[in-house]
Design an enzyme around this catalytic site. Sequence first.
Site, PDB file in Angstrom:
ATOM      1  N   LYS A  78      60.340  26.516  42.092  1.00 40.24           N
ATOM      2  CA  LYS A  78      58.950  27.165  42.095  1.00 40.24           C
ATOM      3  C   LYS A  78      58.787  27.680  40.662  1.00 40.24           C
ATOM      4  O   LYS A  78      59.472  28.321  40.102  1.00 40.24           O
ATOM      5  CB  LYS A  78      59.208  28.266  42.978  1.00 40.24           C
ATOM      6  CG  LYS A  78      57.858  28.970  43.327  1.00 40.24           C
ATOM      7  CD  LYS A  78      57.049  28.577  44.417  1.00 40.24           C
ATOM      8  CE  LYS A  78      55.650  28.805  44.735  1.00 40.24           C
ATOM      9  NZ  LYS A  78      54.700  28.443  43.662  1.00 40.24           N
ATOM     10  N   LYS A 102      63.925  35.139  38.412  1.00 40.56           N
ATOM     11  CA  LYS A 102      62.837  36.191  39.076  1.00 40.56           C
ATOM     12  C   LYS A 102      62.831  36.125  40.691  1.00 40.56           C
ATOM     13  O   LYS A 102      62.786  37.023  41.273  1.00 40.56           O
ATOM     14  CB  LYS A 102      61.450  35.589  38.379  1.00 40.56           C
ATOM     15  CG  LYS A 102      60.350  36.512  38.595  1.00 40.56           C
ATOM     16  CD  LYS A 102      59.169  35.825  38.114  1.00 40.56           C
ATOM     17  CE  LYS A 102      59.124  35.478  36.830  1.00 40.56           C
ATOM     18  NZ  LYS A 102      57.743  34.880  36.100  1.00 40.56           N
ATOM     19  N   LYS A 114      59.388  24.979  36.076  1.00 40.82           N
ATOM     20  CA  LYS A 114      58.296  25.420  35.151  1.00 40.82           C
ATOM     21  C   LYS A 114      57.680  24.196  34.807  1.00 40.82           C
ATOM     22  O   LYS A 114      58.368  23.072  34.456  1.00 40.82           O
ATOM     23  CB  LYS A 114      58.606  26.432  34.272  1.00 40.82           C
ATOM     24  CG  LYS A 114      57.485  27.102  33.488  1.00 40.82           C
ATOM     25  CD  LYS A 114      57.020  28.020  34.534  1.00 40.82           C
ATOM     26  CE  LYS A 114      55.856  29.105  33.862  1.00 40.82           C
ATOM     27  NZ  LYS A 114      55.752  30.328  34.645  1.00 40.82           N
ATOM     28  N   THR A 198      50.037  39.000  40.349  1.00 39.16           N
ATOM     29  CA  THR A 198      50.921  39.566  39.155  1.00 39.16           C
ATOM     30  C   THR A 198      50.705  40.723  38.701  1.00 39.16           C
ATOM     31  O   THR A 198      51.341  41.643  38.376  1.00 39.16           O
ATOM     32  CB  THR A 198      50.809  38.022  38.158  1.00 39.16           C
ATOM     33  OG1 THR A 198      51.161  37.097  38.698  1.00 39.16           O
ATOM     34  CG2 THR A 198      51.968  38.527  37.347  1.00 39.16           C
ATOM     35  N   ASN A 229      44.494  36.575  33.562  1.00 40.24           N
ATOM     36  CA  ASN A 229      44.705  36.822  34.821  1.00 40.24           C
ATOM     37  C   ASN A 229      45.769  38.105  34.794  1.00 40.24           C
ATOM     38  O   ASN A 229      45.260  38.973  35.401  1.00 40.24           O
ATOM     39  CB  ASN A 229      45.482  35.447  35.562  1.00 40.24           C
ATOM     40  CG  ASN A 229      45.813  35.911  36.942  1.00 40.24           C
ATOM     41  OD1 ASN A 229      46.906  36.480  36.998  1.00 40.24           O
ATOM     42  ND2 ASN A 229      45.207  35.579  37.986  1.00 40.24           N
ATOM     43  N   SER A 358      52.826  33.948  45.768  1.00 42.32           N
ATOM     44  CA  SER A 358      52.962  32.611  46.287  1.00 42.32           C
ATOM     45  C   SER A 358      53.649  32.372  47.184  1.00 42.32           C
ATOM     46  O   SER A 358      53.449  31.225  48.013  1.00 42.32           O
ATOM     47  CB  SER A 358      53.490  31.985  44.809  1.00 42.32           C
ATOM     48  OG  SER A 358      52.392  31.648  43.981  1.00 42.32           O
TER      49      SER A 358
END
Length: 425
Positions: A78, A102, A114, A198, A229, A358
């Site tokens: 993820k 994380k 990523k 976030t 963002n 998410s």
Amino acid sequence: MTYLEPAPIKDKENPLESMMSRFDAAVKILGISDEMYNILKVPARQVIVGLPVTMDNGKIEVFEGYRVIHSTILGPGKGGIRLDPDVTLDEVRALAAWMTWKCAVVDIPYGGAKGGIACNPRNMSAGEIERLMRAYTLSMLDIFGPDKDIPAPDMGTGPREMAWLMDEYSKAKGMTVQAVVTGKPLVLGGSLGRTEATGRGVMVSALSGMEKLKLNPYRATAAVQGFGNVGSHAAALLHEKGVSITGISDISGAYFNDKGIDIDKAMAYRNANNGTLEGFGGAEKIDAEELLFLPVDLLVPAAKEDVITKNNAGKIQAKLIVEGANGPTSAKADDIINEKGIMVVPDILANAGGVTVSYFEWVQNRIGYKWTLDRINRRSDRAMKDAFNNVFDISQKHKVPMRLAAYILAIDKVSSSYKFRGGYG
Ligand SMILES: NC(=O)C1=CN([C@@H]2O[C@H](COP(=O)(O)OP(=O)(O)OC[C@H]3O[C@@H](n4cnc5c(N)ncnc54)[C@H](O)[C@@H]3O)[C@@H](O)[C@H]2O)C=CC1
Ligand SMILES: O=C(O)CCC(=O)C(=O)O
């Protein structure tokens, strides 16, 4: 040097080196075996692709794209996809490992991954970006999948890019597959609250840190680096909780107003001004780096990695740093910050609100149901607060800073899960 070692980058600290030095320090405290060390160090999969794209002028340009799956021990890979001219494989490897830690810190059933494409989206038309995203998706058809690797937005990408990814993947599979990507537009199965998630997690982390430091949010001031963002939503939500945001910045420079910046106005200005604060009149323009050294209680670096380094950390005046960005503090700056007694809520905790929502989006896609915003906010706030408290307790127990405590929590969880799965020992 083996292929596993980070490549030295002249005059710039390598984010992979920063990640590894914290990883090494946590491993030492946990005392895990050399075999486990290597299992957790080496990414499970690293993919590099060349992406030919027809540009608006009819010429074909080839872009380099990456996807690194660091670990699938806790679940499918993820992590976001970033479009940035400075993207390198090492950067993506560091970011993928940070995703593993994380997800473990906030206790969601994912591994870490990523992606990145080296390009400058600011100089590309929407059509060029769309063709690039579709080419990237096609070359990752065997990598992505709702049970394998689930991408999401990161720097330079948002719901629009995630929609193109979902569409291209779905067409190739011959059916609509919403759960292959998160951070989608609402109409395509996106989740309420993901856009702000976030920044909201940064706000929860900041208030938790302020509580420990006995700082009253209504009397506190903050500077926020990056007004995309993460930074803009963090600033808006902190402002809503009473914090006066006296400094903000983006790629166009930094802006200061000791009376507090009207964040709604700044967001409206940016939205009407091609995404930047260039020419924003609600504050005085100051030197970009000076933003980090403003006399504020809270500093939120929410732009990119390695902005706080051994060369400038000594000048920071904030009592609390909450890392909205991934890797904004280089490992070489850690000691300076710790010696100054600054509390740092590290990236792998502070910016985990995004991946948490998410996860909620993916769950909603899979059960074919939509949750209310209230339910999502309550659950993500709880997850962030619990994670903060768990990391804080470990930091007290081992007498280490919050960053090391977060790595200890994550590495312990991932390594013991690996052992329970029976693949080791
Ligand atoms: N979008 C998300 O949900 C998540 C993002 N992050 C991390 O947060 C950071 C920011 O990501 P987003 O807000 O999504 O990106 P974004 O692309 O929406 O915004 C980035 C912002 O940083 C600014 N910026 C770029 N270089 C700068 C510099 N040198 N000085 C000051 N400002 C600069 C840009 O102008 C822009 O305002 C990245 O490190 C990303 O990996 C982490 C977790 C989740
Ligand atoms: O929302 C996600 O799945 C991942 C977001 C991300 O890339 C990050 O947390 O750094």
